[in-house]
Design a protein around this motif. Structure first.
Motif, PDB file in Angstrom:
ATOM      1  N   VAL A 129      19.918 -78.346  36.372  1.00 50.69           N
ATOM      2  CA  VAL A 129      19.479 -77.026  36.830  1.00 50.69           C
ATOM      3  C   VAL A 129      19.500 -77.031  38.357  1.00 50.69           C
ATOM      4  O   VAL A 129      19.319 -78.075  38.984  1.00 50.69           O
ATOM      5  CB  VAL A 129      18.064 -76.672  36.320  1.00 50.69           C
ATOM      6  N   PHE A 130      19.735 -75.855  38.941  1.00 47.42           N
ATOM      7  CA  PHE A 130      19.626 -75.733  40.400  1.00 47.42           C
ATOM      8  C   PHE A 130      18.287 -75.078  40.672  1.00 47.42           C
ATOM      9  O   PHE A 130      18.079 -73.901  40.397  1.00 47.42           O
ATOM     10  CB  PHE A 130      20.778 -74.908  40.968  1.00 47.42           C
ATOM     11  N   GLU A 131      17.368 -75.864  41.215  1.00 44.86           N
ATOM     12  CA  GLU A 131      15.962 -75.469  41.276  1.00 44.86           C
ATOM     13  C   GLU A 131      15.391 -75.868  42.632  1.00 44.86           C
ATOM     14  O   GLU A 131      15.560 -77.010  43.067  1.00 44.86           O
ATOM     15  CB  GLU A 131      15.221 -76.189  40.137  1.00 44.86           C
ATOM     16  N   VAL A 177      19.064 -72.460  31.163  1.00 46.39           N
ATOM     17  CA  VAL A 177      18.339 -72.847  32.375  1.00 46.39           C
ATOM     18  C   VAL A 177      16.993 -72.126  32.457  1.00 46.39           C
ATOM     19  O   VAL A 177      15.972 -72.724  32.825  1.00 46.39           O
ATOM     20  CB  VAL A 177      19.201 -72.565  33.619  1.00 46.39           C
ATOM     21  N   ARG A 178      16.968 -70.842  32.099  1.00 42.01           N
ATOM     22  CA  ARG A 178      15.700 -70.097  32.129  1.00 42.01           C
ATOM     23  C   ARG A 178      14.692 -70.705  31.165  1.00 42.01           C
ATOM     24  O   ARG A 178      13.511 -70.877  31.500  1.00 42.01           O
ATOM     25  CB  ARG A 178      15.936 -68.623  31.768  1.00 42.01           C
ATOM     26  N   LEU A 179      15.150 -71.036  29.967  1.00 45.99           N
ATOM     27  CA  LEU A 179      14.227 -71.592  28.980  1.00 45.99           C
ATOM     28  C   LEU A 179      13.746 -72.981  29.401  1.00 45.99           C
ATOM     29  O   LEU A 179      12.603 -73.362  29.124  1.00 45.99           O
ATOM     30  CB  LEU A 179      14.896 -71.657  27.610  1.00 45.99           C
ATOM     31  N   ALA A 180      14.608 -73.731  30.087  1.00 46.11           N
ATOM     32  CA  ALA A 180      14.216 -75.068  30.548  1.00 46.11           C
ATOM     33  C   ALA A 180      13.078 -75.012  31.557  1.00 46.11           C
ATOM     34  O   ALA A 180      12.378 -76.010  31.764  1.00 46.11           O
ATOM     35  CB  ALA A 180      15.416 -75.788  31.160  1.00 46.11           C
ATOM     36  N   ALA A 181      12.892 -73.850  32.194  1.00 51.68           N
ATOM     37  CA  ALA A 181      11.806 -73.683  33.168  1.00 51.68           C
ATOM     38  C   ALA A 181      10.534 -73.130  32.542  1.00 51.68           C
ATOM     39  O   ALA A 181       9.493 -73.071  33.205  1.00 51.68           O
ATOM     40  CB  ALA A 181      12.262 -72.760  34.298  1.00 51.68           C
ATOM     41  N   ALA A 182      10.599 -72.726  31.274  1.00 56.95           N
ATOM     42  CA  ALA A 182       9.445 -72.103  30.626  1.00 56.95           C
ATOM     43  C   ALA A 182       8.323 -73.123  30.420  1.00 56.95           C
ATOM     44  O   ALA A 182       8.577 -74.253  29.988  1.00 56.95           O
ATOM     45  CB  ALA A 182       9.863 -71.507  29.285  1.00 56.95           C
ATOM     46  N   PRO A 183       7.083 -72.745  30.720  1.00 62.73           N
ATOM     47  CA  PRO A 183       5.964 -73.686  30.568  1.00 62.73           C
ATOM     48  C   PRO A 183       5.843 -74.261  29.159  1.00 62.73           C
ATOM     49  O   PRO A 183       5.486 -75.433  28.998  1.00 62.73           O
ATOM     50  CB  PRO A 183       4.745 -72.834  30.934  1.00 62.73           C
ATOM     51  N   GLN A 234      17.970 -77.331  45.195  1.00 65.39           N
ATOM     52  CA  GLN A 234      18.658 -78.601  44.969  1.00 65.39           C
ATOM     53  C   GLN A 234      18.952 -78.784  43.484  1.00 65.39           C
ATOM     54  O   GLN A 234      18.329 -78.155  42.625  1.00 65.39           O
ATOM     55  CB  GLN A 234      17.819 -79.779  45.471  1.00 65.39           C
ATOM     56  N   TRP A 235      19.926 -79.647  43.215  1.00 69.05           N
ATOM     57  CA  TRP A 235      20.238 -79.974  41.827  1.00 69.05           C
ATOM     58  C   TRP A 235      19.184 -80.918  41.279  1.00 69.05           C
ATOM     59  O   TRP A 235      18.832 -81.913  41.904  1.00 69.05           O
ATOM     60  CB  TRP A 235      21.620 -80.617  41.724  1.00 69.05           C
ATOM     61  N   ARG A 236      18.697 -80.576  40.091  1.00 68.73           N
ATOM     62  CA  ARG A 236      17.694 -81.388  39.429  1.00 68.73           C
ATOM     63  C   ARG A 236      18.095 -81.578  37.964  1.00 68.73           C
ATOM     64  O   ARG A 236      18.957 -80.855  37.439  1.00 68.73           O
ATOM     65  CB  ARG A 236      16.307 -80.750  39.528  1.00 68.73           C
ATOM     66  N   SER A 260      11.024 -82.762  35.761  1.00 69.11           N
ATOM     67  CA  SER A 260      12.188 -82.327  36.533  1.00 69.11           C
ATOM     68  C   SER A 260      12.346 -83.272  37.710  1.00 69.11           C
ATOM     69  O   SER A 260      11.464 -83.371  38.561  1.00 69.11           O
ATOM     70  CB  SER A 260      11.990 -80.888  37.027  1.00 69.11           C
ATOM     71  N   ASP A 261      13.478 -83.985  37.754  1.00 70.20           N
ATOM     72  CA  ASP A 261      13.753 -84.942  38.821  1.00 70.20           C
ATOM     73  C   ASP A 261      15.007 -84.532  39.576  1.00 70.20           C
ATOM     74  O   ASP A 261      15.937 -83.958  38.991  1.00 70.20           O
ATOM     75  CB  ASP A 261      13.973 -86.348  38.251  1.00 70.20           C
ATOM     76  N   SER A 262      15.041 -84.851  40.866  1.00 69.20           N
ATOM     77  CA  SER A 262      16.295 -84.676  41.594  1.00 69.20           C
ATOM     78  C   SER A 262      17.352 -85.564  40.946  1.00 69.20           C
ATOM     79  O   SER A 262      17.035 -86.549  40.263  1.00 69.20           O
ATOM     80  CB  SER A 262      16.119 -85.050  43.062  1.00 69.20           C
ATOM     81  N   LEU A 263      18.614 -85.227  41.170  1.00 70.72           N
ATOM     82  CA  LEU A 263      19.682 -86.034  40.583  1.00 70.72           C
ATOM     83  C   LEU A 263      19.592 -87.476  41.057  1.00 70.72           C
ATOM     84  O   LEU A 263      19.798 -88.411  40.272  1.00 70.72           O
ATOM     85  CB  LEU A 263      21.045 -85.436  40.938  1.00 70.72           C
ATOM     86  N   ALA A 264      19.253 -87.673  42.330  1.00 68.76           N
ATOM     87  CA  ALA A 264      19.123 -89.034  42.857  1.00 68.76           C
ATOM     88  C   ALA A 264      17.999 -89.789  42.161  1.00 68.76           C
ATOM     89  O   ALA A 264      18.134 -90.976  41.845  1.00 68.76           O
ATOM     90  CB  ALA A 264      18.888 -88.990  44.365  1.00 68.76           C
ATOM     91  N   GLU A 265      16.880 -89.117  41.910  1.00 61.88           N
ATOM     92  CA  GLU A 265      15.771 -89.766  41.201  1.00 61.88           C
ATOM     93  C   GLU A 265      16.161 -90.094  39.765  1.00 61.88           C
ATOM     94  O   GLU A 265      15.842 -91.170  39.250  1.00 61.88           O
ATOM     95  CB  GLU A 265      14.544 -88.851  41.213  1.00 61.88           C
ATOM     96  N   PHE A 266      16.840 -89.169  39.125  1.00 63.79           N
ATOM     97  CA  PHE A 266      17.236 -89.364  37.733  1.00 63.79           C
ATOM     98  C   PHE A 266      18.173 -90.560  37.583  1.00 63.79           C
ATOM     99  O   PHE A 266      18.116 -91.286  36.584  1.00 63.79           O
ATOM    100  CB  PHE A 266      17.910 -88.094  37.215  1.00 63.79           C
ATOM    101  N   LEU A 267      19.031 -90.783  38.582  1.00 56.56           N
ATOM    102  CA  LEU A 267      20.039 -91.842  38.491  1.00 56.56           C
ATOM    103  C   LEU A 267      19.646 -93.117  39.236  1.00 56.56           C
ATOM    104  O   LEU A 267      20.443 -94.053  39.298  1.00 56.56           O
ATOM    105  CB  LEU A 267      21.378 -91.334  39.033  1.00 56.56           C
ATOM    106  N   ALA A 268      18.444 -93.176  39.778  1.00 59.53           N
ATOM    107  CA  ALA A 268      18.027 -94.362  40.530  1.00 59.53           C
ATOM    108  C   ALA A 268      18.093 -95.604  39.642  1.00 59.53           C
ATOM    109  O   ALA A 268      17.464 -95.658  38.585  1.00 59.53           O
ATOM    110  CB  ALA A 268      16.613 -94.172  41.064  1.00 59.53           C
ATOM    111  N   GLY A 269      18.874 -96.588  40.054  1.00 59.93           N
ATOM    112  CA  GLY A 269      19.009 -97.832  39.306  1.00 59.93           C
ATOM    113  C   GLY A 269      19.889 -97.752  38.083  1.00 59.93           C
ATOM    114  O   GLY A 269      20.074 -98.758  37.384  1.00 59.93           O
ATOM    115  N   ALA A 270      20.448 -96.580  37.788  1.00 61.34           N
ATOM    116  CA  ALA A 270      21.269 -96.421  36.582  1.00 61.34           C
ATOM    117  C   ALA A 270      22.571 -97.198  36.712  1.00 61.34           C
ATOM    118  O   ALA A 270      23.132 -97.332  37.800  1.00 61.34           O
ATOM    119  CB  ALA A 270      21.562 -94.949  36.326  1.00 61.34           C
ATOM    120  N   ARG A 271      23.074 -97.687  35.591  1.00 59.34           N
ATOM    121  CA  ARG A 271      24.321 -98.452  35.562  1.00 59.34           C
ATOM    122  C   ARG A 271      25.528 -97.589  35.221  1.00 59.34           C
ATOM    123  O   ARG A 271      26.658 -98.062  35.212  1.00 59.34           O
ATOM    124  CB  ARG A 271      24.195 -99.585  34.551  1.00 59.34           C
TER     125      ARG A 271
END
Length: 215
Positions: free
Chosen positions: A86-88, A139-145, A91-93, A110-121
């Motif tokens: 999502v673009f949130e 994307v809208r539904l992904a933001a719903a509480p 930034q891309w998250r 919801s993590d930034s792309l860098a956080e999501f991929l930190a240490g990933a192989r």
């Protein structure tokens, strides 16, 4: 010549007490090499440039259970986790659900792309077979509480009415609820029961590979 007994002791004492007594060499410091992750090979900006909203982002993690989930994923047994791009907040998250390796307690985050991929192989991005309005609805539904508040399903069950969800289950159910499109292949089986595996989404009907990098 080999010295033993009292003679050896006397020679050792004499050498050790003299002005030019040899000293043991200083230990050579061993450099600490940081663990290599996929972002050491591929800049995050290069990955972000290829993303579109509602793309599926896969990673091979290095957590305690990553290998187990990779094996359960099916065909290749490599990727272990997935989330929705999502673009949130400018930034891309990646919105995804995960839990603590030991307690099994967790939920959607919801993590930034860098956080999501930190240490990933490894990383792969797949574009599901959705049109523009369907991607926007996802994307809208992904933001719903209500969807962000779903707890992680540490039982990995598809039979609890969606009260808790694991990562692939959450992604599949999110897209299905937003668009009516089931983006997963027919259910895999693992341990004698039906599951939604990582590769059920990565290789789902109409899915288009966007990029892939592995260490």
């Amino acid at each position: 010549m080999r010295l033993i007994g009292p003679v050896a002791v006397a020679v050792w004492l004499a050498l050790g007490s003299g002005p030019a007594a040899p000293r043991p060499p200083s230990p050579i410091p061993v450099p600490v090499v940081p663990a290599t992750g996929i972002l050491d090979r591929v800049p995050v900006a290069a990955l972000e440039a290829r993303l579109r909203p509602a793309d599926l982002v896969f990673r091979r993690g290095n957590g305690l259970w990553s290998g187990y989930f990779a094996v359960a994923s099916g065909d290749e047994g490599f990727y272990s986790h997935v989330g929705v791009a999502v673009f949130e907040g400018g930034q891309w998250r990646v919105v995804h659900t995960e839990a603590d390796d030991r307690s099994g307690i967790g939920g959607v985050r919801s993590d930034s792309l860098a956080e999501f991929l930190a240490g990933a192989r490894g990383v792969a991005v797949v574009r599901p077979a959705l049109n523009g309005p369907q991607a926007e609805a996802t994307v809208r539904l992904a933001a719903a509480p209500d969807w962000r508040g779903i707890p992680f399903d540490r039982r990995f069950s598809l039979d609890d009415g969606g009260q808790a969800m694991y990562c692939t289950e959450w992604v599949q159910a999110l897209v299905l609820s937003a668009t009516g499109v089931d983006i997963a292949r027919p259910r895999s089986r693992f341990g004698g029961r039906a599951i939604i595996s990582v590769d059920d989404l990565r290789l789902g009907p109409g899915a288009v590979p966007v990029l892939e990098h592995r260490l």
